[in-house]
Design a protein around this motif. Structure first.
Motif, short mmCIF file in Angstrom:
data_model
loop_
_atom_site.label_atom_id
_atom_site.label_comp_id
_atom_site.label_asym_id
_atom_site.label_seq_id
_atom_site.Cartn_x
_atom_site.Cartn_y
_atom_site.Cartn_z
N SER A 285 15.83 -16.84 -56.26
CA SER A 285 14.88 -17.75 -55.63
C SER A 285 14.19 -18.60 -56.70
N SER A 318 6.10 -25.67 -63.04
CA SER A 318 6.79 -26.62 -62.18
C SER A 318 7.69 -25.91 -61.17
N HIS A 320 7.51 -22.80 -60.13
CA HIS A 320 6.71 -22.01 -59.20
C HIS A 320 6.04 -22.92 -58.17
N ARG A 321 5.56 -24.07 -58.61
CA ARG A 321 4.91 -25.02 -57.69
C ARG A 321 5.90 -25.50 -56.64
N ALA A 322 7.13 -25.79 -57.06
CA ALA A 322 8.15 -26.27 -56.12
C ALA A 322 8.56 -25.17 -55.15
N ALA A 323 8.63 -23.92 -55.64
CA ALA A 323 9.09 -22.81 -54.79
C ALA A 323 8.03 -22.36 -53.80
N THR A 324 6.76 -22.55 -54.15
CA THR A 324 5.68 -22.05 -53.30
C THR A 324 4.88 -23.17 -52.64
N ARG A 325 5.40 -24.41 -52.73
CA ARG A 325 4.75 -25.57 -52.11
C ARG A 325 3.33 -25.76 -52.63
N GLY A 326 3.25 -25.86 -53.92
CA GLY A 326 1.97 -26.18 -54.52
C GLY A 326 1.19 -24.99 -55.06
#
Length: 335
Positions: A285, A318, A320-326
């Protein structure tokens, strides 16, 4: 009246002192009893272990066809094996522990998970992942050769298989032929065993010792011929990704930060080859990839490479932000 109060206080202090003295004596007496009981248990265990070893050696010497402890281990006869073994504390000359290790190797070779579990509880593999005899094979080697992934996975949970300080990982110990447990699984064409060892972090890139006439200069993937399931377990992008990730974690625990950084970086390179469309690939993921970037950053910090660590931490943020929507990756921010 004042004198009476003082006398009462002095009497109270005397009684308190006497009480503390009595308590101290009671504690000392209790400690002596506990120590005596422990010593008696140790002596009893030593005697029982000596009897177990002597009975086993006598049965082997007689050779009258009666089943031995080795036969019980190979057959997975837990009832008779349990009845013959003593509690698994360390014996004085190591013969009992050596016997436990030998029985574990036989049980692992036969794929007897129940017998292996019993022997582990009795103390087999309490220390290092020990080899036995001239072949230098560990229990992990014999389990891999026997083809039982269940037994391999059971042995991998033992403390002896955990990474420790030093250059060599216990999973990558070679036998007398120069083969690691993963190589033995490949030679035996046991894909499930290969997969279990790969997922645990066994090194698939090690070459067998060149002095070996039969296997010299070969890696695990070179030893299984054209067996498709085994080749897939060793070469698929998904298995190689998880193998590199696990190998990085094991290198970190050994404090081999250079090796950890190399493995984590390799896992990130392999992740780009995973489409996620094939369930066999077990694609990671976005959070998994962010964690890998963070691991790279932490390893770089340990190696004194601050600029590299900063770049890796930014990449972790970056991903983590993309995977968790911010979402905010606090650990990466800390780096």
């Amino acid at each position: 009246r004042h004198d009476a109060v003082l006398e009462a206080e002095r009497a109270r202090d005397r009684y308190k002192a006497q009480l503390e003295e009595a308590r101290a004596e009671a504690r000392a007496a209790y400690d002596e009893v506990v120590a005596a009981r422990g010593a008696a248990r140790d002596r009893e265990d030593d005697y029982v272990k000596e009897i177990v070893v002597l009975r086993h050696e006598l049965a082997l010497a007689k050779g009258d066809g009666e089943p031995s402890l080795v036969d019980f281990a190979k057959r997975g006869d837990e009832c008779r094996l349990r009845g013959a073994l003593s509690p698994g504390t360390t014996d004085a000359d190591g013969r009992y522990d050596a016997l436990l290790g030998d029985l574990l190797r036989h049980a692992a070779s036969s794929g007897e998970k129940g017998a292996c579990s019993l022997l582990l509880r009795r103390g087999a593999l309490r220390g290092e992942l020990a080899a036995s005899g001239e072949d230098g094979r560990t229990a992990l080697h014999t389990a891999a050769g026997g083809g039982s992934a269940e037994v391999v996975e059971l042995l991998l949970t033992a403390d002896a298989c955990a990474p420790a300080g030093g250059d060599q990982d216990p999973l990558d110990v070679a036998d007398a032929r120069g083969l690691t447990a993963l190589m033995v699984a490949a030679v035996s064409k046991a894909p499930d065993c290969c997969r279990a060892l790969m997922r645990a972090g066994a090194d698939a890139e090690i070459y067998c010792d060149a002095s070996s006439s039969e296997f010299g200069g070969k890696r695990a993937a070179d030893l299984c011929g054209d067996d498709a399931p085994t080749l897939d377990a060793l070469r698929s992008s998904g298995e190689r990704f998880w193998n590199a990730s696990a190998a990085g974690n094991r290198a970190w625990r050994r404090k081999d930060f250079e090796g950890a950084l190399a493995h984590f970086s390799h896992a990130l390179e392999l992740s780009s080859q995973l489409s996620g469309e094939n369930p066999e690939d077990s694609a990671p993921s976005g959070v998994d990839l962010a964690r890998l970037e963070l691991n790279c950053a932490k390893a770089a910090l340990r190696l004194g490479r601050a600029s590299d660590a900063l770049g890796r931490a930014d990449s972790a943020l970056s991903k983590h932000r993309a995977a968790t929507r911010g979402g905010v990756y606090a650990n990466a921010l800390a780096v």
